[in-house]
Design a protein around this motif. Sequence first.
Motif, PDB file in Angstrom:
ATOM      1  N   PRO A  41       0.782  -1.291  -0.051  1.00  0.00           N
ATOM      2  CA  PRO A  41       0.069  -1.269   1.261  1.00  0.00           C
ATOM      3  C   PRO A  41       0.520   0.026   1.849  1.00  0.00           C
ATOM      4  O   PRO A  41       1.248   0.672   1.608  1.00  0.00           O
ATOM      5  CB  PRO A  41       0.873  -2.430   1.852  1.00  0.00           C
ATOM      6  CG  PRO A  41       1.759  -3.352   0.833  1.00  0.00           C
ATOM      7  CD  PRO A  41       1.612  -2.288  -0.447  1.00  0.00           C
ATOM      8  N   VAL A  62      -5.287  -2.909  -1.022  1.00  0.00           N
ATOM      9  CA  VAL A  62      -4.501  -3.762  -1.561  1.00  0.00           C
ATOM     10  C   VAL A  62      -4.750  -5.372  -1.037  1.00  0.00           C
ATOM     11  O   VAL A  62      -3.966  -6.272  -1.684  1.00  0.00           O
ATOM     12  CB  VAL A  62      -3.001  -3.500  -1.600  1.00  0.00           C
ATOM     13  CG1 VAL A  62      -3.064  -2.183  -2.424  1.00  0.00           C
ATOM     14  CG2 VAL A  62      -2.399  -3.554  -0.414  1.00  0.00           C
ATOM     15  N   PHE A  63      -5.395  -5.434   0.268  1.00  0.00           N
ATOM     16  CA  PHE A  63      -5.602  -6.755   0.662  1.00  0.00           C
ATOM     17  C   PHE A  63      -7.292  -7.121   0.350  1.00  0.00           C
ATOM     18  O   PHE A  63      -7.996  -6.256   0.554  1.00  0.00           O
ATOM     19  CB  PHE A  63      -5.215  -6.565   2.200  1.00  0.00           C
ATOM     20  CG  PHE A  63      -4.036  -6.463   2.420  1.00  0.00           C
ATOM     21  CD1 PHE A  63      -3.002  -7.419   2.537  1.00  0.00           C
ATOM     22  CD2 PHE A  63      -3.652  -5.023   2.727  1.00  0.00           C
ATOM     23  CE1 PHE A  63      -1.628  -7.460   3.012  1.00  0.00           C
ATOM     24  CE2 PHE A  63      -2.151  -4.935   2.968  1.00  0.00           C
ATOM     25  CZ  PHE A  63      -1.371  -5.935   2.974  1.00  0.00           C
ATOM     26  N   ALA A 123      -0.993  -4.656   6.463  1.00  0.00           N
ATOM     27  CA  ALA A 123       0.323  -4.908   6.234  1.00  0.00           C
ATOM     28  C   ALA A 123       1.178  -4.898   7.814  1.00  0.00           C
ATOM     29  O   ALA A 123       2.519  -5.574   7.690  1.00  0.00           O
ATOM     30  CB  ALA A 123       1.150  -3.733   5.503  1.00  0.00           C
ATOM     31  N   GLU A 140      -5.034 -11.679   2.920  1.00  0.00           N
ATOM     32  CA  GLU A 140      -4.433 -12.162   1.653  1.00  0.00           C
ATOM     33  C   GLU A 140      -4.557 -10.895   0.714  1.00  0.00           C
ATOM     34  O   GLU A 140      -5.301 -10.165   0.640  1.00  0.00           O
ATOM     35  CB  GLU A 140      -5.613 -13.011   0.991  1.00  0.00           C
ATOM     36  CG  GLU A 140      -5.412 -13.540  -0.498  1.00  0.00           C
ATOM     37  CD  GLU A 140      -4.153 -14.639  -0.475  1.00  0.00           C
ATOM     38  OE1 GLU A 140      -3.434 -15.239  -1.148  1.00  0.00           O
ATOM     39  OE2 GLU A 140      -4.333 -15.429   0.923  1.00  0.00           O
ATOM     40  N   ARG A 141      -3.197 -10.814   0.104  1.00  0.00           N
ATOM     41  CA  ARG A 141      -2.777  -9.774  -0.700  1.00  0.00           C
ATOM     42  C   ARG A 141      -3.371  -9.957  -2.278  1.00  0.00           C
ATOM     43  O   ARG A 141      -3.701 -10.946  -2.663  1.00  0.00           O
ATOM     44  CB  ARG A 141      -1.489  -9.758  -0.962  1.00  0.00           C
ATOM     45  CG  ARG A 141      -0.902  -8.538  -1.997  1.00  0.00           C
ATOM     46  CD  ARG A 141      -0.689  -7.204  -1.263  1.00  0.00           C
ATOM     47  NE  ARG A 141      -0.521  -6.041  -2.180  1.00  0.00           N
ATOM     48  CZ  ARG A 141       0.607  -5.419  -2.253  1.00  0.00           C
ATOM     49  NH1 ARG A 141       1.853  -6.231  -1.631  1.00  0.00           N
ATOM     50  NH2 ARG A 141       0.842  -4.575  -3.068  1.00  0.00           N
ATOM     51  N   THR A 171      -0.549  -8.294  -7.317  1.00  0.00           N
ATOM     52  CA  THR A 171       0.490  -7.372  -7.403  1.00  0.00           C
ATOM     53  C   THR A 171       1.019  -6.738  -8.751  1.00  0.00           C
ATOM     54  O   THR A 171       2.035  -5.870  -8.978  1.00  0.00           O
ATOM     55  CB  THR A 171       1.714  -7.603  -6.315  1.00  0.00           C
ATOM     56  OG1 THR A 171       2.707  -8.757  -6.945  1.00  0.00           O
ATOM     57  CG2 THR A 171       1.263  -7.996  -5.064  1.00  0.00           C
TER      58      THR A 171
END
Length: 451
Positions: free
Chosen positions: A312, A318-319, A387, A393-394, A397
């Motif tokens: 992030p 990344v989201f 972040a 939603e992420r 990872t």
Amino acid sequence: MEKPERERAESAARQAAAQLTAQDIRGVALTWVDNAGISRVKAVPTGRLAHTARRGVGASPCFDVYLVDDSSVGSRHIGGPDGDLRLFPDLDRLTVLAAQPGWAWAPVDRYEQDDTPYVACQRQFARRMAEAAAARGVRLSMGFETEWVVTHADGHEPPRYACSGPAYGMTRVIELSDYLREVLDALTAQRVDVLQIHPEYSPGQFEVSVAPSDPVGAADLSVLVRETIRAVSVRHGLDASFAPVVEPGGVGNGAHLHLSLWRDERNLCRGGDGPYGMTAECEAFLAGVLRELPALLALGAPTPASYLRLEPSRWAGVFQCWGLEAREAALRFITGAPDDAGGANAEVKCFDGAANPYLVAGGVVAAGLAGLDEGLRLPPPAAGDPAVTGGQERLPTSLAEALEHFRGSALLRTALGDPLFEAIAAVRAGEVKLFEGLAPKDIAAATRGRY
């Protein structure tokens, strides 16, 4: 390919070979990209080009289950020492390589020995998806950004960056002025339409953007641009790394994908009643891409090193959200200038340079077409840094998490076909195991010289 087509290709190759010989071109590099994102090659003397266009060049299918370190795994359909394919060059893409005197290049399509298309050919997958869009009256325009880090080729650990100027700073252009000029000269000589070149955020990092093309053409250009930069770097005693990270803890190398949809001469990303002027077709396509991103990450962020980049607050996307000029969202929408009909487009930010660009292009089109067919709508746009603001939603990872989503995607399995789908899954699982338990610095060191 039918016999008359092969004969026409042979005739065209004979003429091309004569022109290459007149320019003192001795060999032609024929490339494809495997499922680990490595460009593989077979080369032929220029005098063999016509024969190659007619009969192809042999190559094992085993490369489709190679890992980044050249070890291999197996899958239900592909793996082991048996079998052979034929590589046929796309002569429309034949290019004299300006930074490799005496050499030309062409991407290949892969076929079985009986001349039927090889079911796991990634380039033909991208073409099938583009044709599926065309069958719906939609043309995709795509372009990959290329980011790379320049270091001294002296084996120093950690690597020594080739310039010391600040992020986006003119100092870097001055420090590497001759090098960057030769990159531009080489690309221009190869008829690559460069839109911009500039320093990026990380130490020693640069980015080049080129004009968009069709999905297959965009992937071809991604390969050509990268290998041209690599060749210029070698001539300057430098290394160019396109790996997701060179050193962990910083901003890595992305390979952002820009795309727009067209019907006839109309850009469907503007002039509509949807969000920020999108047409309903554009919105549905982008909604399909957004929905499928957790699984698409296994194509576009394909190595454990990718997840050292996907952090992030680093503009890595990344989201699982979208927004207008939202650089922290995985999907960024760009309206463009009011008088620029081609300016409106979308950018997928979560992909990186370890990805096979043909898989990325084809996978994104497949996801978008599903959204188009279902008439999907986008959720409300995000703004700011998720972040900090929260509520988004992420994305996965880790590669293991992305692989789980990929294995559960009936959409991508259908689009790719079982042989290619399962080979990709096997390679991803193999790389999860290969790097299991390694520290981030060791993962970065093991991959930065491979891309």
